[in-house]
Design a protein around this motif. Structure first.
Motif, PDB file in Angstrom:
ATOM      1  N   THR A  96       0.826  -1.210   0.000  1.00 45.69           N
ATOM      2  CA  THR A  96       0.000   0.000   0.000  1.00 45.69           C
ATOM      3  C   THR A  96       0.858   1.257   0.000  1.00 45.69           C
ATOM      4  O   THR A  96       0.628   2.192  -0.778  1.00 45.69           O
ATOM      5  CB  THR A  96      -0.936   0.012   1.216  1.00 45.69           C
ATOM      6  N   SER A  97       1.862   1.277   0.875  1.00 43.10           N
ATOM      7  CA  SER A  97       2.753   2.435   0.963  1.00 43.10           C
ATOM      8  C   SER A  97       3.545   2.623  -0.326  1.00 43.10           C
ATOM      9  O   SER A  97       3.747   3.742  -0.794  1.00 43.10           O
ATOM     10  CB  SER A  97       3.711   2.271   2.149  1.00 43.10           C
ATOM     11  N   LEU A  98       3.968   1.498  -0.909  1.00 42.48           N
ATOM     12  CA  LEU A  98       4.740   1.552  -2.145  1.00 42.48           C
ATOM     13  C   LEU A  98       3.912   2.134  -3.286  1.00 42.48           C
ATOM     14  O   LEU A  98       4.380   2.991  -4.053  1.00 42.48           O
ATOM     15  CB  LEU A  98       5.212   0.139  -2.496  1.00 42.48           C
ATOM     16  N   GLU A  99       2.670   1.702  -3.389  1.00 41.66           N
ATOM     17  CA  GLU A  99       1.803   2.205  -4.451  1.00 41.66           C
ATOM     18  C   GLU A  99       1.507   3.688  -4.260  1.00 41.66           C
ATOM     19  O   GLU A  99       1.465   4.457  -5.231  1.00 41.66           O
ATOM     20  CB  GLU A  99       0.504   1.397  -4.498  1.00 41.66           C
ATOM     21  N   GLY A 158      15.422  11.809   3.356  1.00 42.60           N
ATOM     22  CA  GLY A 158      15.641  10.372   3.259  1.00 42.60           C
ATOM     23  C   GLY A 158      14.323   9.675   3.517  1.00 42.60           C
ATOM     24  O   GLY A 158      13.299  10.051   2.939  1.00 42.60           O
ATOM     25  N   VAL A 159      14.342   8.673   4.379  1.00 42.76           N
ATOM     26  CA  VAL A 159      13.112   7.972   4.744  1.00 42.76           C
ATOM     27  C   VAL A 159      12.916   8.033   6.253  1.00 42.76           C
ATOM     28  O   VAL A 159      13.818   8.402   7.000  1.00 42.76           O
ATOM     29  CB  VAL A 159      13.118   6.519   4.240  1.00 42.76           C
ATOM     30  N   LYS A 205      15.204  -2.470 -17.506  1.00 43.24           N
ATOM     31  CA  LYS A 205      16.207  -3.465 -17.139  1.00 43.24           C
ATOM     32  C   LYS A 205      17.072  -3.001 -15.976  1.00 43.24           C
ATOM     33  O   LYS A 205      17.804  -3.798 -15.391  1.00 43.24           O
ATOM     34  CB  LYS A 205      17.082  -3.814 -18.338  1.00 43.24           C
ATOM     35  N   SER A 206      17.022  -1.729 -15.648  1.00 45.93           N
ATOM     36  CA  SER A 206      17.740  -1.209 -14.485  1.00 45.93           C
ATOM     37  C   SER A 206      16.843  -0.176 -13.812  1.00 45.93           C
ATOM     38  O   SER A 206      16.860   1.001 -14.152  1.00 45.93           O
ATOM     39  CB  SER A 206      19.072  -0.585 -14.896  1.00 45.93           C
ATOM     40  N   CYS A 207      16.054  -0.656 -12.877  1.00 44.86           N
ATOM     41  CA  CYS A 207      15.029   0.195 -12.244  1.00 44.86           C
ATOM     42  C   CYS A 207      15.346   0.458 -10.778  1.00 44.86           C
ATOM     43  O   CYS A 207      14.443   0.638  -9.972  1.00 44.86           O
ATOM     44  CB  CYS A 207      13.658  -0.467 -12.342  1.00 44.86           C
ATOM     45  N   ALA A 208      16.612   0.413 -10.415  1.00 48.17           N
ATOM     46  CA  ALA A 208      16.996   0.439  -9.009  1.00 48.17           C
ATOM     47  C   ALA A 208      16.925   1.838  -8.412  1.00 48.17           C
ATOM     48  O   ALA A 208      17.948   2.499  -8.221  1.00 48.17           O
ATOM     49  CB  ALA A 208      18.392  -0.140  -8.840  1.00 48.17           C
ATOM     50  N   HIS A 209      15.722   2.277  -8.116  1.00 45.47           N
ATOM     51  CA  HIS A 209      15.563   3.544  -7.418  1.00 45.47           C
ATOM     52  C   HIS A 209      14.370   3.454  -6.484  1.00 45.47           C
ATOM     53  O   HIS A 209      13.278   3.044  -6.878  1.00 45.47           O
ATOM     54  CB  HIS A 209      15.381   4.706  -8.393  1.00 45.47           C
ATOM     55  N   CYS A 210      14.598   3.808  -5.226  1.00 43.53           N
ATOM     56  CA  CYS A 210      13.579   3.689  -4.191  1.00 43.53           C
ATOM     57  C   CYS A 210      12.494   4.748  -4.389  1.00 43.53           C
ATOM     58  O   CYS A 210      12.789   5.953  -4.380  1.00 43.53           O
ATOM     59  CB  CYS A 210      14.220   3.851  -2.822  1.00 43.53           C
ATOM     60  N   PRO A 211      11.233   4.343  -4.547  1.00 46.87           N
ATOM     61  CA  PRO A 211      10.170   5.332  -4.752  1.00 46.87           C
ATOM     62  C   PRO A 211       9.939   6.209  -3.526  1.00 46.87           C
ATOM     63  O   PRO A 211       9.473   7.336  -3.655  1.00 46.87           O
ATOM     64  CB  PRO A 211       8.940   4.484  -5.074  1.00 46.87           C
ATOM     65  N   TRP A 212      10.256   5.687  -2.341  1.00 44.91           N
ATOM     66  CA  TRP A 212      10.112   6.511  -1.129  1.00 44.91           C
ATOM     67  C   TRP A 212      11.196   7.585  -1.073  1.00 44.91           C
ATOM     68  O   TRP A 212      10.927   8.723  -0.707  1.00 44.91           O
ATOM     69  CB  TRP A 212      10.172   5.625   0.115  1.00 44.91           C
ATOM     70  N   MET A 213      12.433   7.240  -1.464  1.00 42.82           N
ATOM     71  CA  MET A 213      13.492   8.246  -1.534  1.00 42.82           C
ATOM     72  C   MET A 213      13.151   9.314  -2.562  1.00 42.82           C
ATOM     73  O   MET A 213      13.458  10.502  -2.385  1.00 42.82           O
ATOM     74  CB  MET A 213      14.827   7.584  -1.886  1.00 42.82           C
ATOM     75  N   GLU A 214      12.490   8.883  -3.631  1.00 44.37           N
ATOM     76  CA  GLU A 214      12.124   9.810  -4.705  1.00 44.37           C
ATOM     77  C   GLU A 214      11.109  10.855  -4.247  1.00 44.37           C
ATOM     78  O   GLU A 214      10.963  11.909  -4.870  1.00 44.37           O
ATOM     79  CB  GLU A 214      11.566   9.024  -5.892  1.00 44.37           C
ATOM     80  N   MET A 215      10.413  10.591  -3.150  1.00 46.84           N
ATOM     81  CA  MET A 215       9.411  11.533  -2.648  1.00 46.84           C
ATOM     82  C   MET A 215      10.030  12.796  -2.067  1.00 46.84           C
ATOM     83  O   MET A 215       9.332  13.795  -1.857  1.00 46.84           O
ATOM     84  CB  MET A 215       8.544  10.845  -1.580  1.00 46.84           C
ATOM     85  N   ASN A 216      11.320  12.780  -1.785  1.00 49.72           N
ATOM     86  CA  ASN A 216      12.002  13.965  -1.265  1.00 49.72           C
ATOM     87  C   ASN A 216      12.170  15.004  -2.369  1.00 49.72           C
ATOM     88  O   ASN A 216      12.564  14.667  -3.492  1.00 49.72           O
ATOM     89  CB  ASN A 216      13.372  13.572  -0.707  1.00 49.72           C
ATOM     90  N   ASP A 217      11.880  16.264  -2.051  1.00 47.26           N
ATOM     91  CA  ASP A 217      11.876  17.334  -3.044  1.00 47.26           C
ATOM     92  C   ASP A 217      12.281  18.640  -2.364  1.00 47.26           C
ATOM     93  O   ASP A 217      11.838  18.922  -1.240  1.00 47.26           O
ATOM     94  CB  ASP A 217      10.470  17.449  -3.646  1.00 47.26           C
TER      95      ASP A 217
END
Length: 353
Positions: A7-10, A88-89, A293-305
């Motif tokens: 749920t949190s990931l989505e 960060g998280v 093929k290389s999707c290594a990025h944390c969606p929660w880290m991406e929320m930082n702005d």
């Protein structure tokens, strides 16, 4: 997958999809206003390597830090700032507050979580540990304040091996949580008796050994540098295994010019700054036919702005609070780790944490 993680990931992915990137003009205005406000409120940014490059660069230029979770904790504790902005998280914000209880700690987005943290709920973890009462409870930094408070030791990926070796030398059997891949790596590296909690990082768990082998065959001159939260078959292909800061130091000091990096791709920004004459390639996370093929990025880290950092500092929102009794117990476990690291020399080799 755990329902709370899913749920949190989505929610994180939806948030990131809907948010538009700032223009260069908007970004420059945000930086100017934020810098002035930070001076006024005596604030510093404590930032992880996995967040957006613009935040990393601004953190450094404004007197803050970009670091792994251990250095983030140290910096926050030693800082003279009255306000710590943790990019960060959530567990990183909680750790900063635990070690700096008299400082105000804020985060740009309180919904920025971690699958390891979410996957180690305290009541379930207590029940698990109660079935093995004679084992020493060692938890990774990627856990909630309440789980840290319950633990005997807290470790990060940069100090886990020497601490586990220390416990082994003292004939202690261990429960390790929450990352099973890191736990397996510690068991193999140290020979300690470790019982793992069943958790993993949603980013590192996706690295694929068969695709990495294929990439290595096409780039035999490249060294493979992997984070220990990755699956064992991926780690077996590594030339070096280590924490984020250790990975950076390794590529900067190596005489090789090409590297395949197996961790969140946010780290590559700092690697390029430390070693601008070298090339970095992301380790593959999926096979043929995959959309990425290389999707290594944390969606929660991406929320930082940076825009959100400005908003929360301006309005005093998103403060991290930890109950005193939880903070006190968690602090003992964290400071035990920090004291150990000050006393012990961590040996360096090509395949070590």
């Amino acid at each position: 997958m755990n329902i709370s993680i899913e749920t949190s990931l989505e929610k994180a992915r939806k948030f990131n999809r809907l948010r538009s990137a700032p223009s260069d003009f908007e970004l420059e205005n945000v930086k100017k206003e934020l810098l002035a406000l930070m001076h006024k409120k005596n604030a510093q940014i404590v930032c992880h390597y996995y967040v957006d490059a613009a935040i990393q660069d601004f953190a450094i230029s404004s007197g803050g830090v970009v670091a792994d979770s251990l250095e983030m904790a140290r910096f926050g504790k030693e800082s003279n700032a009255e306000v710590l902005i943790v990019a960060g998280v959530r567990f990183m914000g909680e750790t900063a507050k635990i070690l700096s209880p008299d400082k105000k700690v804020i985060m740009p987005n309180l919904a920025a979580n971690c699958s390891l943290d979410l996957g180690c709920e305290i009541e379930s973890f207590k029940r698990f540990c109660s079935n093995h009462p004679n084992r020493t409870v060692v938890v990774y930094a990627n856990t909630s304040a309440v789980v840290k408070a319950f633990s005997d030791w807290v470790v990060t990926s940069s100090c886990a091996v020497p601490i586990v070796n220390h416990l082994k030398e003292n004939h202690q059997e261990i429960i390790f949580a929450p990352d099973m891949h890191l736990g397996d790596y510690l068991k193999k590296t140290t020979g300690a008796d470790i019982l793992n909690w069943d958790g993993h990082c949603v980013v590192h768990d996706e690295f694929k050994a068969f695709e990495l082998k294929e990439l290595k065959s096409r780039m035999p001159e490249a060294e493979v540098v992997i984070h220990p939260e990755s699956p064992a078959p991926v780690i077996e292909l590594a030339d070096f295994v280590g924490s984020t800061s250790q990975m950076i130091n390794f590529v900067a000091s190596s005489n090789k010019k090409k590297f395949i990096i197996g961790t969140d791709n946010g780290l590559i920004h700092m690697m390029k700054k430390k070693a601008p004459d070298k090339q970095f390639f992301e380790a593959p996370t999926a096979g043929n036919g995959a959309t990425c093929k290389s999707c290594a990025h944390c969606p929660w880290m991406e929320m930082n702005d940076l825009r959100d950092i400005l908003a929360v500092l301006r309005d005093g929102q998103n403060e991290i609070l930890v109950p005193k009794e939880i903070s006190y117990s968690a602090r003992k476990s964290i400071e035990k780790m920090l004291a150990f690291n000050q006393l012990k020399h961590v040996p360096k080799n090509r395949k070590t944490l």
